[in-house]
Design an enzyme around this catalytic site. Structure first.
Site, PDB file in Angstrom:
ATOM      1  N   GLY A  58       0.787  -5.764  -5.941  1.00 21.04           N
ATOM      2  CA  GLY A  58       1.021  -4.621  -6.815  1.00 21.04           C
ATOM      3  C   GLY A  58       0.652  -3.375  -6.045  1.00 21.04           C
ATOM      4  O   GLY A  58       0.693  -3.355  -4.821  1.00 21.04           O
ATOM      5  N   ASN A  89       6.817  -2.832   5.109  1.00 20.61           N
ATOM      6  CA  ASN A  89       6.402  -3.171   3.750  1.00 20.61           C
ATOM      7  C   ASN A  89       7.237  -4.326   3.183  1.00 20.61           C
ATOM      8  O   ASN A  89       6.713  -5.175   2.462  1.00 20.61           O
ATOM      9  CB  ASN A  89       6.491  -1.941   2.844  1.00 20.61           C
ATOM     10  CG  ASN A  89       5.230  -1.088   2.940  1.00 20.61           C
ATOM     11  OD1 ASN A  89       4.260  -1.471   3.591  1.00 20.61           O
ATOM     12  ND2 ASN A  89       5.240   0.066   2.297  1.00 20.61           N
ATOM     13  N   GLU A 108       3.273   6.479   7.830  1.00 17.84           N
ATOM     14  CA  GLU A 108       1.864   6.141   7.669  1.00 17.84           C
ATOM     15  C   GLU A 108       1.768   4.686   7.209  1.00 17.84           C
ATOM     16  O   GLU A 108       2.477   4.291   6.300  1.00 17.84           O
ATOM     17  CB  GLU A 108       1.280   7.076   6.586  1.00 17.84           C
ATOM     18  CG  GLU A 108      -0.161   6.874   6.293  1.00 17.84           C
ATOM     19  CD  GLU A 108      -0.990   7.006   7.542  1.00 17.84           C
ATOM     20  OE1 GLU A 108      -0.998   8.092   8.145  1.00 17.84           O
ATOM     21  OE2 GLU A 108      -1.626   6.003   7.938  1.00 17.84           O
ATOM     22  N   LEU A 167      -1.284   3.176   6.410  1.00 18.71           N
ATOM     23  CA  LEU A 167      -2.660   2.887   5.971  1.00 18.71           C
ATOM     24  C   LEU A 167      -2.695   2.028   4.715  1.00 18.71           C
ATOM     25  O   LEU A 167      -1.840   2.109   3.847  1.00 18.71           O
ATOM     26  CB  LEU A 167      -3.454   4.179   5.763  1.00 18.71           C
ATOM     27  CG  LEU A 167      -3.128   5.149   4.638  1.00 18.71           C
ATOM     28  CD1 LEU A 167      -3.706   4.709   3.313  1.00 18.71           C
ATOM     29  CD2 LEU A 167      -3.671   6.518   4.986  1.00 18.71           C
ATOM     30  N   CYS A 222       2.523   1.050  -3.512  1.00 16.69           N
ATOM     31  CA  CYS A 222       3.445   1.012  -2.368  1.00 16.69           C
ATOM     32  C   CYS A 222       4.413  -0.164  -2.386  1.00 16.69           C
ATOM     33  O   CYS A 222       5.613   0.039  -2.583  1.00 16.69           O
ATOM     34  CB  CYS A 222       2.650   0.995  -1.063  1.00 16.69           C
ATOM     35  SG  CYS A 222       1.766   2.530  -0.801  1.00 16.69           S
ATOM     36  N   LEU A 256      -1.307 -14.337   3.565  1.00 16.60           N
ATOM     37  CA  LEU A 256      -0.817 -15.607   3.021  1.00 16.60           C
ATOM     38  C   LEU A 256      -1.717 -16.067   1.886  1.00 16.60           C
ATOM     39  O   LEU A 256      -1.921 -17.269   1.708  1.00 16.60           O
ATOM     40  CB  LEU A 256      -0.759 -16.672   4.114  1.00 16.60           C
ATOM     41  CG  LEU A 256       0.452 -16.659   5.047  1.00 16.60           C
ATOM     42  CD1 LEU A 256       0.408 -17.865   5.987  1.00 16.60           C
ATOM     43  CD2 LEU A 256       1.779 -16.659   4.284  1.00 16.60           C
TER      44      LEU A 256
HETATM   45  C1  UDX Z   1       0.372  -1.586   1.679  1.00 16.22           C
HETATM   46  C2  UDX Z   1       0.589  -1.906   3.168  1.00 16.22           C
HETATM   47  O1  UDX Z   1      -0.297  -2.941   3.580  1.00 16.22           O
HETATM   48  C3  UDX Z   1       0.351  -0.655   3.991  1.00 16.22           C
HETATM   49  O2  UDX Z   1       0.602  -0.921   5.357  1.00 16.22           O
HETATM   50  C4  UDX Z   1       1.266   0.435   3.496  1.00 16.22           C
HETATM   51  O3  UDX Z   1       1.031   1.627   4.200  1.00 16.22           O
HETATM   52  C5  UDX Z   1       1.059   0.678   2.006  1.00 16.22           C
HETATM   53  O4  UDX Z   1       1.224  -0.539   1.283  1.00 16.22           O
HETATM   54  P1  UDX Z   1      -1.782  -1.333   0.109  1.00 16.22           P
HETATM   55  O5  UDX Z   1      -0.836  -1.031  -1.011  1.00 16.22           O
HETATM   56  O6  UDX Z   1      -2.992  -0.492   0.275  1.00 16.22           O
HETATM   57  O7  UDX Z   1      -1.005  -1.249   1.506  1.00 16.22           O
HETATM   58  O8  UDX Z   1      -2.278  -2.825  -0.119  1.00 16.22           O
HETATM   59  P2  UDX Z   1      -2.185  -4.215   0.632  1.00 16.22           P
HETATM   60  O9  UDX Z   1      -3.477  -4.519   1.262  1.00 16.22           O
HETATM   61  O10 UDX Z   1      -0.974  -4.326   1.446  1.00 16.22           O
HETATM   62  O11 UDX Z   1      -2.048  -5.194  -0.640  1.00 16.22           O
HETATM   63  C6  UDX Z   1      -0.920  -5.075  -1.506  1.00 16.22           C
HETATM   64  C7  UDX Z   1      -0.982  -6.086  -2.608  1.00 16.22           C
HETATM   65  O12 UDX Z   1      -0.729  -7.392  -2.111  1.00 16.22           O
HETATM   66  C8  UDX Z   1      -2.296  -6.176  -3.364  1.00 16.22           C
HETATM   67  O13 UDX Z   1      -2.035  -6.257  -4.751  1.00 16.22           O
HETATM   68  C9  UDX Z   1      -2.915  -7.457  -2.850  1.00 16.22           C
HETATM   69  O14 UDX Z   1      -3.762  -8.053  -3.789  1.00 16.22           O
HETATM   70  C10 UDX Z   1      -1.676  -8.306  -2.596  1.00 16.22           C
HETATM   71  N1  UDX Z   1      -1.859  -9.349  -1.595  1.00 16.22           N
HETATM   72  C11 UDX Z   1      -2.166  -9.032  -0.309  1.00 16.22           C
HETATM   73  C12 UDX Z   1      -1.694 -10.690  -1.960  1.00 16.22           C
HETATM   74  O15 UDX Z   1      -1.407 -11.015  -3.117  1.00 16.22           O
HETATM   75  N2  UDX Z   1      -1.855 -11.647  -0.996  1.00 16.22           N
HETATM   76  C13 UDX Z   1      -2.164 -11.368   0.275  1.00 16.22           C
HETATM   77  O16 UDX Z   1      -2.289 -12.295   1.081  1.00 16.22           O
HETATM   78  C14 UDX Z   1      -2.333 -10.009   0.637  1.00 16.22           C
END
Ligand code: UDX
Length: 450
Positions: A275, A226, A163, A165, A278, A268
């Site tokens: 955090g 990931n 998954e 998502l 995941c 980026l």
């Molecule tokens: C992530 C993956 O994107 C997803 O495909 C997987 O299934 C589960 O883990 P999620 O944990 O919901 O999803 O959040 P995501 O949108 O990936 O963001 C993760 C973290 O990265 C957040 O804390 C966000 O603030 C940070 N982030 C994201 C950044 O610091 N910079 C960015 O450019 C993008």
């Protein structure tokens, strides 16, 4: 509410084990596709909420899908494995794989417990589709174990259907994913692929790419996706450190390199880093598994990715200290506690981590988040929680923006002028316009910006 989608003739019956972010979304969305779905969990509190049409966490759009399908009679919940085994021979497994306490490896106890409890009840040929993020090799191990335990024996298949998502976009990502990946046991060709094609028929009709792989590849697709995303974020955060040293602007740099289609602008955004439930634990579990397989050298760079990420939190604390002179006795406003906007999830949230560190260094920290207050209070009860962004900023020596909620992006300097003690703002997500704040007489600090 009315039933908006007719149940198609080829509707299937299926169960989903685990009703957390992943499982509850998957169950509701499979019902939305017209299938008959039974959600299974061991937590009676969660089940009662879901059965009453309440989502136990904040996820935009999910409540509507949940209610619509409960009302249409396609979606039910139970704690009974007997009922689940009776209901269907298609089972999805979506329970959590948290980081093991004191180790990098994933804790497989929830996944294992589903198999140990469900398999002995499988008297008919059955397919179990794993969706949880697991160490490579898990699907094969679970398949062997399930066949040992099940009365149906060799007629039980385990396939892996990772998954991808994102929280905040869970419904959209489940119903319109970028791709579907299915790992099947190449040594025991069965009906997993055919069943998956029926389950996802509506998505395949839409033209969504469906990739069938072996079990190990499917498991690794998720881990490496990931790892790549985490690496991309840590890359830009490393550039942010260099930009700070050189007096350059990482946001402009990201825009410029992002125009190269091979690089791409998404993921980026430099700031206080990644955090959530995941990325951090998944890259650690990936390193641990590679070590077990004797391929640890291949992933040592993820250690650096993790270190860069954790350094951002420390850097944010330093910026707050520089802004206050000394943290001891200062008043610090923290806007944002969730690990990202459109979520109430505070698992390994950089925002809460920073708030906690600052408080431990003697400041009074007042936190506000639009959705994550209850979860934050449960995790960090010793912080002070304010009713609104303005209340959090009352008398503040410095305002820290740590989650880029639209509500904070829209704040104007004039909204806070009469509220704070000193007009200093540190933008941990580079989500504000420095020129506006400086024009309003504020000291603005971003991350990796002059
Ligand atoms: C992530 C993956 O994107 C997803 O495909 C997987 O299934 C589960 O883990 P999620 O944990 O919901 O999803 O959040 P995501 O949108 O990936 O963001 C993760 C973290 O990265 C957040 O804390 C966000 O603030 C940070 N982030 C994201 C950044 O610091 N910079 C960015 O450019 C993008």
């Amino acid at each position: 509410m009315t039933d908006q989608i007719a149940t198609p003739d080829d509707a299937l019956r299926m169960t989903v084990f685990g009703t957390g972010y992943l499982g509850a979304t998957h169950a509701a969305c499979m019902a939305e596709l017209g299938h008959h779905v039974l959600g299974v969990d061991v937590d009676p509190g969660k089940l009662a909420k879901l059965a009453a049409g309440e989502v136990p966490f904040y996820e935009p759009g999910l409540q509507e899908v949940l209610r619509r399908n409960i009302d249409a009679g396609r979606l039910r919940f139970t704690s009974s494995y007997e009922q689940a085994a009776e209901f269907s021979d298609i089972h999805f497994l979506g329970v959590g794989t948290p980081q093991r306490r004191g180790e990098f490896a994933a804790d497989m106890k929830f996944v294992d417990s589903v198999i140990e409890t469900l398999a002995p009840l499988l008297t008919r040929p059955s397919v179990i589709f794993g969706k949880s993020t697991v160490p490579v090799g898990t699907a094969e191990r679970l398949g062997t174990r399930a066949r040992e335990l099940a009365p149906a024996g060799a007629d039980v298949e385990v396939a892996w259907n990772p998954e991808f998502l994102r929280e905040g976009f869970a419904v959209q990502d489940t119903l319109h994913p970028d791709r579907l990946v299915l790992g099947v046991d190449r040594d025991r060709p069965g009906r997993a692929e055919a069943v998956a094609r029926q389950v996802y028929a509506a998505l395949l009709d839409e033209g969504i790419t469906f990739m069938v792989t072996d079990l190990a590849t499917a498991e690794l697709v998720k881990a490496s996706a990931n790892a790549f995303l985490a690496t991309k974020i840590s890359f830009i955060n490393a550039m942010s450190e260099v930009c700070e040293a050189a007096g350059a602007d990482v946001t402009v740099l990201a825009d410029a390199i992002g125009h190269d289609v091979r690089i791409g602008r998404r993921f980026l955004n430099a700031g206080i880093g990644f955090g959530g439930g995941c990325l951090p634990k998944d890259i650690r579990a990936f390193m641990a598994r590679a070590g077990e397989l004797g391929a640890d050298q291949a992933l040592t760079f993820l250690r650096e990715v993790d270190d860069i990420n954790m350094r951002r939190r420390t850097r944010m604390v330093e910026l707050a200290r520089e802004a206050c002179g000394s943290l001891l006795g200062s008043r610090v406003a923290v806007l944002g506690a969730a690990f990202k906007p459109d979520s109430d999830d505070v698992r390994d949230s950089p925002a809460l981590n920073v708030a906690g560190q600052i408080q431990l260094q003697g400041a009074t920290v007042s936190v506000y988040d639009p959705k994550a207050m209850a979860n934050s209070k449960a995790l960090f009860p010793t912080l002070t929680y304010a009713e609104s962004a303005l209340a959090a900023c009352d008398g503040a020596d410095v305002v820290l923006v740590l989650t880029e909620w639209p509500e904070f992006r829209k704040l104007l300097p004039s909204d806070l002028d009469g509220v704070v003690r000193r007009k200093v703002i540190v933008d941990g997500r580079n989500c504000l316009h420095p020129t506006d704040w400086r024009a309003g007489g504020w000291v603005y600090r971003g991350m990796g910006r002059p």
